[in-house]
Design a protein around this motif. Structure first.
Motif, PDB file in Angstrom:
ATOM      1  N   UNK A 179       1.017  -1.455  -0.062  1.00 19.90           N
ATOM      2  CA  UNK A 179       0.057   0.029   0.198  1.00 19.90           C
ATOM      3  C   UNK A 179       1.119   1.425   0.102  1.00 19.90           C
ATOM      4  N   UNK A 180       0.491   1.996  -1.138  1.00 24.99           N
ATOM      5  CA  UNK A 180       1.330   3.144  -1.176  1.00 24.99           C
ATOM      6  C   UNK A 180       0.524   4.392  -0.711  1.00 24.99           C
ATOM      7  N   UNK A 181       0.938   5.239   0.029  1.00 28.06           N
ATOM      8  CA  UNK A 181       0.082   6.429   0.425  1.00 28.06           C
ATOM      9  C   UNK A 181       0.203   7.668  -0.351  1.00 28.06           C
ATOM     10  N   UNK A 182      -0.994   8.007  -1.084  1.00 26.89           N
ATOM     11  CA  UNK A 182      -1.104   9.104  -1.975  1.00 26.89           C
ATOM     12  C   UNK A 182      -1.868  10.107  -1.306  1.00 26.89           C
ATOM     13  N   UNK A 183      -1.634  11.184  -1.024  1.00 26.40           N
ATOM     14  CA  UNK A 183      -2.498  12.474  -0.535  1.00 26.40           C
ATOM     15  C   UNK A 183      -3.435  11.642   0.783  1.00 26.40           C
ATOM     16  N   UNK A 202      -5.497   5.719  -0.424  1.00 22.01           N
ATOM     17  CA  UNK A 202      -4.832   4.440  -1.305  1.00 22.01           C
ATOM     18  C   UNK A 202      -4.465   5.341  -2.758  1.00 22.01           C
ATOM     19  N   UNK A 203      -4.037   4.696  -3.680  1.00 20.29           N
ATOM     20  CA  UNK A 203      -4.045   4.934  -5.017  1.00 20.29           C
ATOM     21  C   UNK A 203      -5.198   4.793  -5.573  1.00 20.29           C
ATOM     22  N   UNK A 204      -5.411   5.817  -6.730  1.00 18.73           N
ATOM     23  CA  UNK A 204      -6.623   5.645  -7.548  1.00 18.73           C
ATOM     24  C   UNK A 204      -6.624   4.133  -8.305  1.00 18.73           C
ATOM     25  N   UNK A 225     -12.921 -12.888   2.471  1.00 21.29           N
ATOM     26  CA  UNK A 225     -11.571 -13.281   2.497  1.00 21.29           C
ATOM     27  C   UNK A 225     -10.853 -12.325   3.426  1.00 21.29           C
ATOM     28  N   UNK A 226      -9.772 -12.676   4.087  1.00 26.04           N
ATOM     29  CA  UNK A 226      -8.713 -11.738   4.720  1.00 26.04           C
ATOM     30  C   UNK A 226      -7.614 -11.138   4.046  1.00 26.04           C
ATOM     31  N   UNK A 227      -7.429  -9.942   4.515  1.00 30.00           N
ATOM     32  CA  UNK A 227      -6.319  -9.294   3.863  1.00 30.00           C
ATOM     33  C   UNK A 227      -5.403  -8.450   4.811  1.00 30.00           C
ATOM     34  N   UNK A 228      -4.003  -8.764   4.629  1.00 30.07           N
ATOM     35  CA  UNK A 228      -2.973  -8.006   5.121  1.00 30.07           C
ATOM     36  C   UNK A 228      -2.481  -6.965   4.490  1.00 30.07           C
ATOM     37  N   UNK A 229      -1.514  -6.379   5.051  1.00 33.90           N
ATOM     38  CA  UNK A 229      -0.723  -5.216   4.316  1.00 33.90           C
ATOM     39  C   UNK A 229       0.538  -4.767   4.748  1.00 33.90           C
ATOM     40  N   UNK A 232      -3.841   2.677   4.670  1.00 33.58           N
ATOM     41  CA  UNK A 232      -4.260   1.551   5.299  1.00 33.58           C
ATOM     42  C   UNK A 232      -5.688   1.586   6.077  1.00 33.58           C
ATOM     43  N   UNK A 233      -5.650   2.855   6.652  1.00 27.68           N
ATOM     44  CA  UNK A 233      -7.026   3.017   7.315  1.00 27.68           C
ATOM     45  C   UNK A 233      -8.113   3.170   6.444  1.00 27.68           C
TER      46      UNK A 233
END
Length: 193
Positions: free
Chosen positions: A84-88, A91-93, A109-113, A125-126
């Motif tokens: 996950x990149x943080x853009x402004x 998340x990214x568009x 389904x679960x997801x991690x980051x 991520x939030x």
């Protein structure tokens, strides 16, 4: 019995993205995992249009062949690990669009980051966790964050050091994240079965 499959999704598609560096490090850490199989999935390679369907595929089938191919790809995974990149502060568009292009394939389904940015990608991520809840996913509590001085040490615009120079700071959170991902992957896969 085959191990559950987890897609490691690179969320940035920019030519100058930083994502390749943490994604390569992450895949190296995951390559011999005893309980899960991991596959790198790069959003650059998916050729997704901007979402323009009459409705989500929860309500009706998608018509765009690239969206359908994306949905079919996602259906083969039991969970996800987003880079996950943080853009402004979000998340990214490209990632938001990829999430919107499917619905049924994310459910239960679960997801991690692994999130990164000056603040460790925490705000992005939030947002991803909130979107995941709406998609009926299971966002994990634990995550790997590359932020602050660690981020600027490895970021090309900073020190451009290899991730190995900060990995001792990342490994405890990766261990906790993987333990949680294994548990939720097994639990949700059994429940979906």
């Amino acid at each position: 019995m085959a191990k559950p499959r987890i897609a490691v999704i690179i969320s940035s598609t920019r030519k100058t993205r930083f994502a390749d560096k943490p994604a390569a490090w992450l895949m190296e850490q995951l390559k011999d995992h005893p309980e899960l199989d991991f596959e790198l999935v790069d959003l650059r390679d998916q050729n997704l249009p901007f979402f323009d369907e009459p409705a989500s595929n929860l309500w009706m089938p998608s018509s765009d062949p690239n969206a359908v191919a994306w949905q079919e790809k996602l259906a083969g995974f039991d969970g996800f690990f987003f880079v996950v990149a943080e853009y402004n502060r979000s998340i990214t568009g490209a990632l938001k669009n990829a999430l919107d292009q499917a619905y049924k394939q994310w459910v239960r389904k679960p997801f991690a980051a692994l999130a990164y940015g000056s603040m460790g990608g925490a705000r992005a991520l939030e947002h991803l966790r909130l979107i995941g809840i709406e998609l009926q996913m299971v966002p994990l509590r634990n995550a790997v964050h590359i932020g602050g001085s660690d981020f600027f040490k490895v970021f090309p615009g900073g020190g451009d050091a290899p991730i190995s120079e900060i990995e001792e700071n990342l490994k405890p959170s990766l261990k906790a994240t993987l333990e949680e991902l294994v548990w939720w992957t097994k639990a949700t896969k059994a429940a979906r079965g």
